[in-house]
Motif scaffolding. Structure first.
Motif, PDB file in Angstrom:
ATOM      1  N   PRO B 137       0.857  -1.197   0.099  1.00  0.00           N
ATOM      2  CA  PRO B 137       0.013   0.118   0.427  1.00  0.00           C
ATOM      3  C   PRO B 137       0.868   1.406   0.117  1.00  0.00           C
ATOM      4  O   PRO B 137       1.921   1.341   0.417  1.00  0.00           O
ATOM      5  N   LYS B 138       0.405   2.595  -0.995  1.00  0.00           N
ATOM      6  CA  LYS B 138       1.181   3.696  -0.919  1.00  0.00           C
ATOM      7  C   LYS B 138       0.369   4.875  -0.429  1.00  0.00           C
ATOM      8  O   LYS B 138      -1.017   4.183  -1.285  1.00  0.00           O
ATOM      9  N   PRO B 139       0.773   6.083  -0.194  1.00  0.00           N
ATOM     10  CA  PRO B 139       2.444   5.889   0.442  1.00  0.00           C
ATOM     11  C   PRO B 139       2.184   4.995   2.377  1.00  0.00           C
ATOM     12  O   PRO B 139       1.112   4.660   2.397  1.00  0.00           O
ATOM     13  N   ALA B 140       3.527   5.121   2.629  1.00  0.00           N
ATOM     14  CA  ALA B 140       3.713   4.797   3.739  1.00  0.00           C
ATOM     15  C   ALA B 140       2.973   5.389   4.699  1.00  0.00           C
ATOM     16  O   ALA B 140       2.841   4.115   6.040  1.00  0.00           O
ATOM     17  N   ASP B 141       2.399   6.111   4.615  1.00  0.00           N
ATOM     18  CA  ASP B 141       0.817   6.335   5.541  1.00  0.00           C
ATOM     19  C   ASP B 141       0.165   5.726   6.049  1.00  0.00           C
ATOM     20  O   ASP B 141      -0.802   5.625   6.802  1.00  0.00           O
ATOM     21  N   ALA B 142      -0.009   5.202   4.488  1.00  0.00           N
ATOM     22  CA  ALA B 142      -1.753   4.475   4.429  1.00  0.00           C
ATOM     23  C   ALA B 142      -1.176   2.740   5.002  1.00  0.00           C
ATOM     24  O   ALA B 142      -1.950   2.232   6.040  1.00  0.00           O
ATOM     25  N   ALA B 143       0.140   2.215   4.410  1.00  0.00           N
ATOM     26  CA  ALA B 143       0.700   1.571   4.994  1.00  0.00           C
ATOM     27  C   ALA B 143       0.795   1.690   6.599  1.00  0.00           C
ATOM     28  O   ALA B 143       0.421   0.657   6.971  1.00  0.00           O
ATOM     29  N   ASP B 144       1.488   2.204   6.791  1.00  0.00           N
ATOM     30  CA  ASP B 144       1.425   2.442   8.369  1.00  0.00           C
ATOM     31  C   ASP B 144       0.110   2.301   8.981  1.00  0.00           C
ATOM     32  O   ASP B 144      -0.289   2.199  10.547  1.00  0.00           O
ATOM     33  N   ALA B 145      -1.262   3.305   8.480  1.00  0.00           N
ATOM     34  CA  ALA B 145      -2.269   3.277   9.360  1.00  0.00           C
ATOM     35  C   ALA B 145      -2.838   1.989   9.479  1.00  0.00           C
ATOM     36  O   ALA B 145      -3.999   0.927   9.939  1.00  0.00           O
ATOM     37  N   LEU B 146      -2.974   1.034   7.879  1.00  0.00           N
ATOM     38  CA  LEU B 146      -3.014  -0.705   8.341  1.00  0.00           C
ATOM     39  C   LEU B 146      -1.997  -1.183   9.115  1.00  0.00           C
ATOM     40  O   LEU B 146      -2.298  -2.255  10.213  1.00  0.00           O
ATOM     41  N   ALA B 147      -0.616  -0.614   9.828  1.00  0.00           N
ATOM     42  CA  ALA B 147       0.083  -1.858  10.766  1.00  0.00           C
ATOM     43  C   ALA B 147      -0.633  -1.673  11.931  1.00  0.00           C
ATOM     44  O   ALA B 147      -1.163  -2.698  13.033  1.00  0.00           O
ATOM     45  N   LEU B 148      -0.935   0.099  12.010  1.00  0.00           N
ATOM     46  CA  LEU B 148      -1.654   0.265  13.723  1.00  0.00           C
ATOM     47  C   LEU B 148      -3.061  -0.516  13.988  1.00  0.00           C
ATOM     48  O   LEU B 148      -3.609  -0.952  15.063  1.00  0.00           O
TER      49      LEU B 148
END
Lengths: 176, 176
Positions: B137-148
């Motif tokens: 998923p891009k950008p990294a902020d979107a991937a980080d939200a999924l990780a959360l």
């Protein structure tokens, strides 16, 4: 011009409204504090701050809102909550289409006392004198909110006079 | 359990929703970013973030919201805006009575990769694998939200299992 000042904080969010214009006496409209409990969850505290500010905006109907600009150099333990309370004040005002200004603590101190390094007592004393109150508004957060509102009225006024003078000078140039 | 993760920011606020429970495959519900312009006034940006999050909450109907906990040690230039965006996410969820959890970046990294010091690429790779996506998923902020969101599902699960085990142990004690 009616300005609502906000000294942001989660435990005590100071609110103060002042009516006035540069070069004329200032009038106190209202002053108070929205409090939330340190034992409450962050979400409940932010909802409480929002409800308190909304109630004030409904009652006071200010022309502009002045919020203290929060720096990360502040008390590290509380700075995130302070920034979030400030953000909610900005959000509430912007949602209503009200102009929002951010003033730094030293801008406020300099506007009210002539010194950017004045202490809380000096701010309180000047706010009391300028609004012709019989006693100093308490707590200090409430006095600081009034100082923000006064700072905004005066700075706005100075900016308007400068803009007017520039416009006048420009018109003169054109006539020459 | 459907969890919406928020990687807060003013320029890019990552949002990601995941459905799942501990010990079962996870499913991607939605992923995206709310953007506001660096040239916009703070008030307009916060109103934009609020509108974006409200739209997501309406569409996604999560059971819980997980927001990254912001520290003042972060990038000093942007930390205040990040804290304010996080505050608005917490506010929006709490207004609806949704449970809100704050997870630190190292809690999220440790939950997803086993290491509290993993880099963005590693987080993105694990999110991609765990959600069985064909690309990161891009950008990294979107991937980080999924990780959360994933971190919250797993940590919540671990806490539930611990509570259940404790309750079982207590029942045994009572029987003795």
């Amino acid at each position: 011009m009616r300005v609502m000042g906000v000294d942001p904080g989660l435990t005590r969010c100071g609110l103060g409204a002042v009516e006035g214009r540069p070069g004329a006496p200032l009038t106190l409209v209202s002053v108070g504090v929205v409090r939330t409990g340190a034992d409450e969850e962050l979400g409940a505290r932010l909802v409480g701050i929002e409800a308190g500010i909304e109630q004030w905006l409904d009652d006071i109907r200010p022309d502009a809102v002045a919020v203290e600009r929060v720096f990360s150099q502040h008390n590290v333990r509380t700075v995130m909550g302070t920034a979030q309370a400030a953000g909610i004040a900005v959000l509430c005002a912007a949602r209503r289409g009200l102009p929002v200004a951010l003033h730094t603590p030293s801008e406020v101190k300099a506007a009210i006392t002539g010194s950017g390094t004045a202490d809380k007592k000096q701010i309180g004393a000047m706010v009391t004198r300028l609004l012709r109150l019989t006693e100093m508004p308490k707590p200090a957060d409430a006095a600081d909110a009034l100082a923000l509102a006064i700072c905004h009225i005066w700075r706005g006024g100075a900016q308007h006079r400068l803009a007017a003078a520039l416009a006048k000078a420009t018109r003169k140039d054109v006539r020459r």
